[in-house]
Motif scaffolding. Structure first.
Motif, mmCIF file in Angstrom:
data_model
loop_
_atom_site.group_PDB
_atom_site.id
_atom_site.type_symbol
_atom_site.label_atom_id
_atom_site.label_comp_id
_atom_site.label_asym_id
_atom_site.label_seq_id
_atom_site.Cartn_x
_atom_site.Cartn_y
_atom_site.Cartn_z
ATOM 1 N N GLY A 102 0.674 -1.140 -0.033
ATOM 2 C CA GLY A 102 -0.010 0.007 -0.096
ATOM 3 C C GLY A 102 0.768 1.376 -0.232
ATOM 4 N N PHE A 103 2.111 1.186 -0.140
ATOM 5 C CA PHE A 103 3.114 2.274 -0.108
ATOM 6 C C PHE A 103 3.700 2.708 -1.487
ATOM 7 N N SER A 104 2.973 2.085 -2.434
ATOM 8 C CA SER A 104 3.601 2.615 -3.903
ATOM 9 C C SER A 104 3.282 3.997 -4.127
ATOM 10 N N CYS A 105 2.244 4.426 -3.617
ATOM 11 C CA CYS A 105 1.923 5.996 -4.101
ATOM 12 C C CYS A 105 2.978 6.734 -3.461
ATOM 13 N N LEU A 106 3.603 6.413 -2.288
ATOM 14 C CA LEU A 106 4.948 7.398 -1.995
ATOM 15 C C LEU A 106 6.095 7.153 -2.934
ATOM 16 N N TYR A 107 6.165 6.102 -3.357
ATOM 17 C CA TYR A 107 7.604 5.923 -4.061
ATOM 18 C C TYR A 107 7.182 6.653 -5.500
#
Length: 182
Positions: A102-107
């Protein structure tokens, strides 16, 4: 005599002066001859115009790590921290793993900011992290279209694009190539 200065958003001499931030909403300037000129600060397409490139839209919806990997390789100008692995594949795989957490948006938000910095694009329609958090696939599609409109062939990667440029093969945006053939 005292004269009031004209506010920057008031129309003067028949030409409107946009408020700060309105330039991005205006989009690219298309001359009367049909050639496209990308204004500084403006994205070439809007965020929600995903279907302007249906093939990329479908790929991004089904497997966003492919689109992200292509964008990241161009934005990073082919540099890769892992010399044994293709930059596109390694960044795409990293994105895919982060997608599971769920942290792909930060990358991907980091790459949107980097892209904006390289091409002097405005942070629109809102902050990069918010765009990627709420509209991840639309943001990836917009970034893909932006690089494509700047003449990159997204399917061949950074090295092949630079090789084409060195050989003198023009990196002409698709719309300009079409209008020049007439």
């Amino acid at each position: 005599m005292y004269q009031e200065a004209t506010p920057p958003h008031v129309q003067v001499s028949g030409y409107p002066n946009p408020l700060p931030g309105q330039l991005a909403a205006a989009g690219p300037y298309i001359s009367p001859r049909g050639s496209r000129h990308i204004r500084t600060g403006a994205w070439s397409t809007n965020l929600c115009h995903c279907c302007d490139d249906p093939a990329n839209c479908l790929i991004t919806c089904c497997c966003p790590c492919v689109t992200f990997g292509q964008i990241a390789e161009i934005v990073d100008r082919g540099s890769s921290s892992n010399e044994d692995c293709s930059g596109c594949a390694s960044r795409g795989a990293t994105y895919g793993l982060l997608l599971l957490t769920g942290f792909s948006c930060l990358y991907s938000c980091f790459y949107r900011s980097k892209l904006r910095g390289q091409y002097d694009l405005v942070e629109a329609p809102c902050a990069d992290c918010l765009v990627h958090f709420f509209c991840e696939t639309c943001a990836l599609c917009q970034e893909y279209r932006e690089l494509k409109s700047r003449g990159y062939d997204m399917g061949i990667g950074w090295e092949a694009n630079m090789d084409r440029q060195k050989r003198g093969v023009a990196m002409t945006p698709p719309m300009m190539a079409h209008s020049m053939s007439r």
